[in-house]
Write a protein that holds these residues in place. Structure first.
Motif, PDB file in Angstrom:
ATOM      1  N   VAL A  56       0.846  -1.199   0.000  1.00 61.40           N
ATOM      2  CA  VAL A  56       0.000   0.000   0.000  1.00 61.40           C
ATOM      3  C   VAL A  56       0.881   1.248   0.000  1.00 61.40           C
ATOM      4  CG1 VAL A  56      -1.659   1.349   1.369  1.00 61.40           C
ATOM      5  CG2 VAL A  56      -1.975  -1.126   1.088  1.00 61.40           C
ATOM      6  N   GLU A  57       1.949   1.187   0.824  1.00 55.94           N
ATOM      7  CA  GLU A  57       2.860   2.324   0.944  1.00 55.94           C
ATOM      8  C   GLU A  57       3.541   2.593  -0.398  1.00 55.94           C
ATOM      9  OE1 GLU A  57       5.449   1.815   4.416  1.00 55.94           O
ATOM     10  OE2 GLU A  57       6.875   3.146   3.360  1.00 55.94           O
ATOM     11  N   LEU A  58       4.049   1.508  -1.029  1.00 54.62           N
ATOM     12  CA  LEU A  58       4.735   1.650  -2.319  1.00 54.62           C
ATOM     13  C   LEU A  58       3.776   2.201  -3.365  1.00 54.62           C
ATOM     14  CD1 LEU A  58       6.994  -1.544  -2.751  1.00 54.62           C
ATOM     15  CD2 LEU A  58       7.688   0.790  -2.182  1.00 54.62           C
ATOM     16  N   ARG A  59       2.525   1.696  -3.339  1.00 51.78           N
ATOM     17  CA  ARG A  59       1.551   2.124  -4.343  1.00 51.78           C
ATOM     18  C   ARG A  59       1.244   3.615  -4.186  1.00 51.78           C
ATOM     19  NH1 ARG A  59      -2.627  -1.674  -3.612  1.00 51.78           N
ATOM     20  NH2 ARG A  59      -1.220  -3.338  -4.278  1.00 51.78           N
ATOM     21  N   LYS A  60       1.136   4.055  -2.924  1.00 52.28           N
ATOM     22  CA  LYS A  60       0.882   5.474  -2.640  1.00 52.28           C
ATOM     23  C   LYS A  60       2.018   6.332  -3.172  1.00 52.28           C
ATOM     24  CE  LYS A  60      -1.882   6.285   1.483  1.00 52.28           C
ATOM     25  NZ  LYS A  60      -1.733   6.224   2.934  1.00 52.28           N
ATOM     26  N   ARG A  61       3.254   5.867  -2.893  1.00 54.22           N
ATOM     27  CA  ARG A  61       4.417   6.616  -3.343  1.00 54.22           C
ATOM     28  C   ARG A  61       4.419   6.706  -4.869  1.00 54.22           C
ATOM     29  NH1 ARG A  61      10.237   4.543  -2.157  1.00 54.22           N
ATOM     30  NH2 ARG A  61       9.382   3.629  -0.260  1.00 54.22           N
ATOM     31  N   ALA A  62       4.118   5.567  -5.518  1.00 53.79           N
ATOM     32  CA  ALA A  62       4.091   5.534  -6.980  1.00 53.79           C
ATOM     33  C   ALA A  62       3.085   6.545  -7.514  1.00 53.79           C
ATOM     34  CB  ALA A  62       3.751   4.125  -7.469  1.00 53.79           C
ATOM     35  N   GLU A  63       1.914   6.601  -6.870  1.00 51.09           N
ATOM     36  CA  GLU A  63       0.882   7.521  -7.351  1.00 51.09           C
ATOM     37  C   GLU A  63       1.324   8.978  -7.270  1.00 51.09           C
ATOM     38  OE1 GLU A  63      -2.822   6.465  -5.387  1.00 51.09           O
ATOM     39  OE2 GLU A  63      -2.739   4.547  -6.480  1.00 51.09           O
ATOM     40  N   SER A  64       2.012   9.327  -6.183  1.00 48.85           N
ATOM     41  CA  SER A  64       2.401  10.738  -6.042  1.00 48.85           C
ATOM     42  C   SER A  64       3.481  11.089  -7.090  1.00 48.85           C
ATOM     43  CB  SER A  64       2.843  11.032  -4.606  1.00 48.85           C
ATOM     44  OG  SER A  64       4.233  11.004  -4.491  1.00 48.85           O
ATOM     45  N   TYR A  65       4.432  10.172  -7.319  1.00 52.32           N
ATOM     46  CA  TYR A  65       5.443  10.445  -8.347  1.00 52.32           C
ATOM     47  C   TYR A  65       4.801  10.510  -9.736  1.00 52.32           C
ATOM     48  CZ  TYR A  65       9.160   9.660  -4.947  1.00 52.32           C
ATOM     49  OH  TYR A  65       9.995   9.759  -3.868  1.00 52.32           O
ATOM     50  N   MET A  66       3.827   9.631  -9.945  1.00 46.05           N
ATOM     51  CA  MET A  66       3.173   9.581 -11.256  1.00 46.05           C
ATOM     52  C   MET A  66       2.468  10.901 -11.547  1.00 46.05           C
ATOM     53  SD  MET A  66       1.068   6.241 -12.517  1.00 46.05           S
ATOM     54  CE  MET A  66       1.894   5.123 -11.409  1.00 46.05           C
ATOM     55  N   SER A  67       1.821  11.462 -10.533  1.00 50.76           N
ATOM     56  CA  SER A  67       1.084  12.700 -10.808  1.00 50.76           C
ATOM     57  C   SER A  67       2.068  13.846 -11.057  1.00 50.76           C
ATOM     58  CB  SER A  67       0.084  13.015  -9.696  1.00 50.76           C
ATOM     59  OG  SER A  67       0.741  13.549  -8.584  1.00 50.76           O
ATOM     60  N   ARG A  68       3.228  13.822 -10.346  1.00 52.83           N
ATOM     61  CA  ARG A  68       4.240  14.845 -10.589  1.00 52.83           C
ATOM     62  C   ARG A  68       4.795  14.699 -12.019  1.00 52.83           C
ATOM     63  NH1 ARG A  68       5.561  19.940  -9.865  1.00 52.83           N
ATOM     64  NH2 ARG A  68       7.690  20.277 -10.526  1.00 52.83           N
ATOM     65  N   ALA A  69       5.044  13.456 -12.452  1.00 53.19           N
ATOM     66  CA  ALA A  69       5.578  13.223 -13.796  1.00 53.19           C
ATOM     67  C   ALA A  69       4.582  13.713 -14.840  1.00 53.19           C
ATOM     68  CB  ALA A  69       5.883  11.735 -13.999  1.00 53.19           C
ATOM     69  N   GLU A  70       3.289  13.460 -14.594  1.00 54.06           N
ATOM     70  CA  GLU A  70       2.290  13.904 -15.570  1.00 54.06           C
ATOM     71  C   GLU A  70       2.181  15.421 -15.609  1.00 54.06           C
ATOM     72  OE1 GLU A  70      -1.356  11.576 -15.192  1.00 54.06           O
ATOM     73  OE2 GLU A  70      -0.115   9.857 -15.813  1.00 54.06           O
ATOM     74  N   PHE A  71       2.317  16.045 -14.419  1.00 56.00           N
ATOM     75  CA  PHE A  71       2.321  17.505 -14.368  1.00 56.00           C
ATOM     76  C   PHE A  71       3.490  18.064 -15.177  1.00 56.00           C
ATOM     77  CE2 PHE A  71       4.018  21.402 -12.586  1.00 56.00           C
ATOM     78  CZ  PHE A  71       2.918  22.238 -12.637  1.00 56.00           C
ATOM     79  N   HIS A  75       3.528  20.499 -18.346  1.00 57.36           N
ATOM     80  CA  HIS A  75       4.238  21.774 -18.228  1.00 57.36           C
ATOM     81  C   HIS A  75       5.203  21.953 -19.409  1.00 57.36           C
ATOM     82  CE1 HIS A  75       6.408  25.133 -16.485  1.00 57.36           C
ATOM     83  NE2 HIS A  75       7.543  24.463 -16.641  1.00 57.36           N
ATOM     84  N   ILE A  76       5.972  20.913 -19.714  1.00 51.94           N
ATOM     85  CA  ILE A  76       6.927  20.995 -20.832  1.00 51.94           C
ATOM     86  C   ILE A  76       6.177  21.248 -22.143  1.00 51.94           C
ATOM     87  CG2 ILE A  76       8.636  19.689 -22.190  1.00 51.94           C
ATOM     88  CD1 ILE A  76       9.375  18.208 -19.558  1.00 51.94           C
ATOM     89  N   GLU A  77       5.078  20.497 -22.338  1.00 54.49           N
ATOM     90  CA  GLU A  77       4.280  20.671 -23.566  1.00 54.49           C
ATOM     91  C   GLU A  77       3.766  22.115 -23.694  1.00 54.49           C
ATOM     92  OE1 GLU A  77       3.738  19.039 -26.298  1.00 54.49           O
ATOM     93  OE2 GLU A  77       5.078  17.488 -25.533  1.00 54.49           O
ATOM     94  N   ASN A  78       3.239  22.645 -22.582  1.00 58.10           N
ATOM     95  CA  ASN A  78       2.688  24.005 -22.602  1.00 58.10           C
ATOM     96  C   ASN A  78       3.755  25.040 -22.925  1.00 58.10           C
ATOM     97  OD1 ASN A  78       0.211  22.982 -21.961  1.00 58.10           O
ATOM     98  ND2 ASN A  78       0.331  23.485 -19.771  1.00 58.10           N
ATOM     99  N   GLU A  79       4.912  24.915 -22.258  1.00 56.55           N
ATOM    100  CA  GLU A  79       6.003  25.867 -22.478  1.00 56.55           C
ATOM    101  C   GLU A  79       6.507  25.763 -23.926  1.00 56.55           C
ATOM    102  OE1 GLU A  79       8.265  27.586 -19.599  1.00 56.55           O
ATOM    103  OE2 GLU A  79       6.126  27.902 -19.261  1.00 56.55           O
ATOM    104  N   LYS A  80       6.553  24.537 -24.437  1.00 56.73           N
ATOM    105  CA  LYS A  80       6.976  24.335 -25.822  1.00 56.73           C
ATOM    106  C   LYS A  80       6.022  25.058 -26.761  1.00 56.73           C
ATOM    107  CE  LYS A  80       7.888  20.079 -27.248  1.00 56.73           C
ATOM    108  NZ  LYS A  80       7.853  18.586 -27.254  1.00 56.73           N
ATOM    109  N   GLU A  81       4.727  24.838 -26.511  1.00 56.89           N
ATOM    110  CA  GLU A  81       3.737  25.456 -27.395  1.00 56.89           C
ATOM    111  C   GLU A  81       3.763  26.976 -27.311  1.00 56.89           C
ATOM    112  OE1 GLU A  81      -0.174  23.545 -27.173  1.00 56.89           O
ATOM    113  OE2 GLU A  81       0.878  21.653 -27.603  1.00 56.89           O
ATOM    114  N   ALA A  82       4.040  27.495 -26.102  1.00 55.07           N
ATOM    115  CA  ALA A  82       4.117  28.943 -25.936  1.00 55.07           C
ATOM    116  C   ALA A  82       5.458  29.480 -26.438  1.00 55.07           C
ATOM    117  CB  ALA A  82       3.929  29.294 -24.462  1.00 55.07           C
ATOM    118  N   GLY A  83       6.364  28.575 -26.822  1.00 52.65           N
ATOM    119  CA  GLY A  83       7.654  29.003 -27.365  1.00 52.65           C
ATOM    120  C   GLY A  83       8.578  29.605 -26.332  1.00 52.65           C
TER     121      GLY A  83
END
Lengths: 245, 245
Positions: A56-71, A75-83
């Protein structure tokens, strides 16, 4: 089998690096580390013998890293598009682990068909070898690469012969190398036509000479100590059209 | 954004390779491809803009590959434990993509502390460079590596000096290189103390000479054409104890 503590340890160390890079605003590298670390964490989760609390602990940790990675990805996509994407990497004096693969590898993909290199110092033998290594990396990583354009300084000596041999070799891989010379050039940058621009302060020649011809680092640039330099990474079609000659 | 057809295409091509390797019973390589392909398929699934039917189809495909990958993983584990794992790779004459990283890389991990190399031909300059490249790979991939043992044939000339320089360089990375000589040696194998044994028919010297000093493949062995040779891969503590001198 009693879980996989090695996968867990490896995941922890890669994810720690991801967070460090994230804090340093080195987002593209950070994203690679988050993704790699998450895969290792999944391996650890798949292994048998973990007790339920730990899972459960590992899964929780994975979820928090996953959401940061998706953010980060968004963020990179947005900045790229905004040039206005910009990332800065400081390569420390005598540090290792900075081969062209490490510095550029994550920007090379199927969308790259043309690479433009401006570097006043592709003149002496070891500097042409830098270009050879970069060319090998490009050919190996960009399946649709068609052409490489080099703008560099002219040198009396055998610069022309060395570049001609490289040109013929690239032609066999269906890649055209065009070389132009300018002795007033001072910019150093690599432009990929997928939009990424990599500026290395010292240009391609940021590695220290090898300790010896049979010493570690002679072949593998990841083990070769570097001179201090700064790498600036941009993404923008606008920047590109301005900096084109 | 309209899905990610590139990730989907890349996934398809890597998974196709996984199935080919699986059919050829090259299980350890196949597993690496399944895992990589599945990650790409996940990327494709995460991308926006896929219609629901397509997503269901992709998810189904992912599940079937995943169960095959898990089967393979268990199969390899079982064969390893039974001491009878065996895999065969044919390297074709003039084929490329067979650097030491590609042939050995997937067996290098935190568990490797000792590497034993038997190869009668680590004698001439280019052969010592083969050993240097292998050493660089080992140092970069095995964080707990303590020692390398080389058994090879003796050569008059500067073999000793070259190996001494490599030895000193490895010592700086806290790895001890021990060299012994035998002129009756004919076996060629690399034994890792995590249990993997890699036998390359020609030993380390299976690359063709480079086309030129400024040609692709001079630095990057993945672009260097090879001589035909067979690689046999075993996993067994039993085989190891028998073949130890």
């Amino acid at each position: 089998m009693a879980g996989d503590p090695v996968a867990e340890k490896a995941a922890a160390s890669v994810l720690k690096r991801a967070v460090e890079l994230d804090t340093a605003r080195r987002f593209t590298e950070s994203l690679v580390c988050y993704q790699e670390g998450l895969q290792l964490l999944m391996e650890a989760l798949k292994a048998n013998g973990q007790d339920e609390n730990r899972r459960v602990e590992l899964r929780k940790r994975a979820e928090s890293y996953m959401s940061r990675a998706e953010f980060l990805k968004k963020h990179i996509e947005n900045e790229k598009e905004a040039g206005k994407y910009h990332e800065k990497i400081e390569i420390g004096a005598n540090s290792i682990g900075h081969s062209y693969q490490k510095v550029l590898g994550r920007f090379l993909d199927e969308y790259v068909t043309k690479v433009e290199i401006e570097d006043p110092y592709v003149r002496s033998t070891h500097q042409v070898y830098n270009l050879l290594r970069l060319s090998e990396l490009l050919v190996g990583s960009c399946p649709n690469l068609k052409s490489i354009f080099l703008l560099t300084g002219r040198e009396s000596g055998n610069q022309q012969d060395m570049l001609d041999e490289l040109k013929q070799s690239l032609a066999k891989h269906k890649v055209v190398l065009n070389v132009e010379y300018s002795n007033t050039l001072h910019d150093r940058e690599i432009r990929l036509d997928n939009g990424w621009i990599i500026k290395i302060g010292r240009g391609l020649d940021y590695f220290r000479p090898p300790e010896g011809k049979f010493s570690l680092g002679y072949c593998d640039y990841d083990l070769r100590p570097c001179h201090a330099t700064t790498v600036d990474i941009f993404h923008s079609s606008k920047v590109r059209s301005v900096s084109n000659k």
